[in-house]
Design a protein around this motif. Structure first.
Motif, short mmCIF file in Angstrom:
data_model
loop_
_atom_site.label_atom_id
_atom_site.label_comp_id
_atom_site.label_asym_id
_atom_site.label_seq_id
_atom_site.Cartn_x
_atom_site.Cartn_y
_atom_site.Cartn_z
N HIS A 35 -1.17 -1.50 5.39
CA HIS A 35 -0.19 -2.25 4.28
C HIS A 35 1.22 -2.12 4.68
O HIS A 35 1.47 -1.10 5.15
CB HIS A 35 -0.76 -1.72 2.93
N CYS A 36 2.17 -2.78 4.28
CA CYS A 36 3.14 -2.65 3.75
C CYS A 36 3.61 -2.54 2.56
O CYS A 36 3.01 -3.48 1.75
CB CYS A 36 4.34 -3.29 4.85
N ASP A 41 12.07 0.92 -1.03
CA ASP A 41 12.14 2.15 -0.49
C ASP A 41 10.92 3.01 -1.14
O ASP A 41 10.14 2.38 -1.96
CB ASP A 41 13.50 3.00 -0.95
N LEU A 42 10.72 4.17 -0.69
CA LEU A 42 9.49 5.11 -0.96
C LEU A 42 9.52 5.23 -2.62
O LEU A 42 8.54 5.29 -3.18
CB LEU A 42 9.62 6.30 -0.50
N TYR A 64 -2.09 6.75 1.88
CA TYR A 64 -1.13 7.31 2.61
C TYR A 64 0.27 6.53 2.65
O TYR A 64 0.22 5.29 2.65
CB TYR A 64 -1.46 7.80 4.04
N TYR A 65 1.26 7.20 2.39
CA TYR A 65 2.36 6.43 2.47
C TYR A 65 3.29 6.83 3.71
O TYR A 65 3.75 8.16 3.86
CB TYR A 65 3.40 6.46 1.26
N ASN A 99 8.33 -0.80 3.92
CA ASN A 99 9.10 -2.11 4.46
C ASN A 99 9.29 -2.97 3.36
O ASN A 99 8.47 -3.25 2.33
CB ASN A 99 7.98 -2.52 5.43
N THR A 100 10.29 -3.63 3.58
CA THR A 100 10.59 -4.62 2.26
C THR A 100 10.03 -5.99 2.36
O THR A 100 9.76 -6.55 1.44
CB THR A 100 12.35 -5.17 2.57
#
Length: 194
Positions: A35-36, A41-42, A64-65, A99-100
């Protein structure tokens, strides 16, 4: 793929509701879904992950990120079922890359392009994490993009007479050949007309 796994430092930062998610046996996990976040941002991804959306007192989140600097955070233990891909959660682990994407106009038909490339640090972290997961989860055989598995279209926010893809992640900048060559998993793409 090399038999030796690269180091895989992971910061464990469980979501507040992680213990409410159902458990499963490692043998049930044969798929990783990429995924994104489609967020800037995180911190915002964490905020979205903490939102309670289900009667069980849980929300939607990957396991997970991976932040832009390559740091890896675990929000949900892989032996718990997280809500990240409709229809595939019981058998899969979700990896979210910051990711945006199409943020903030996810469903506007005029803003469907995804422009932000992934950083080299993110891709190196993805590969290292996949190698670690293959060691921890012996049944792991497949990998897919969210866009491969969720092919639904939804009304565009700017014009309900038009439709757009519900999910486009990880998107066109994800280096599938590089990742597939390094991880030893087979890409699963059921019924994707895109």
């Amino acid at each position: 793929m090399s038999d030796s796994a690269a180091p895989c430092p992971i910061a464990d930062q469980p979501l507040p509701y992680a213990d409410r998610l159902p458990t499963r046996d490692a043998a049930a996990i044969d798929l990783v879904v990429m995924h994104c976040t489609e967020l800037p941002d995180l911190a915002m991804a964490r905020e979205y992950g903490e939102r309670i959306l289900h009667e069980s007192g849980t929300g939607n989140s990957g396991h997970y990120y991976i932040d832009r600097d390559g740091s890896v955070l675990r929000y949900v233990d892989p032996l718990r079922i997280a809500h990240h891909t409709r229809g595939y959660n019981p058998r899969s682990v979700g990896i979210e890359i910051v990711n945006t994407g199409r943020y903030p106009e996810w469903y506007d038909s005029r803003h469907q392009a995804m422009h932000e490339p992934y950083t080299p640090a993110q891709i190196a972290a993805v590969i290292a994490l996949l190698r670690c997961l293959r060691q921890e989860l012996p049944a792991l055989r497949f990998i897919a993009g969210h866009e491969d598995l969720d092919t639904a279209r939804v009304p565009a926010s700017d014009d309900p007479a038009r439709t757009v893809w519900r999910k486009r992640d990880p998107g066109p900048h994800f280096p599938w050949p590089q990742v597939l060559d390094a991880c030893g998993l087979t890409r699963l793409q059921p019924d994707n007309p895109a």
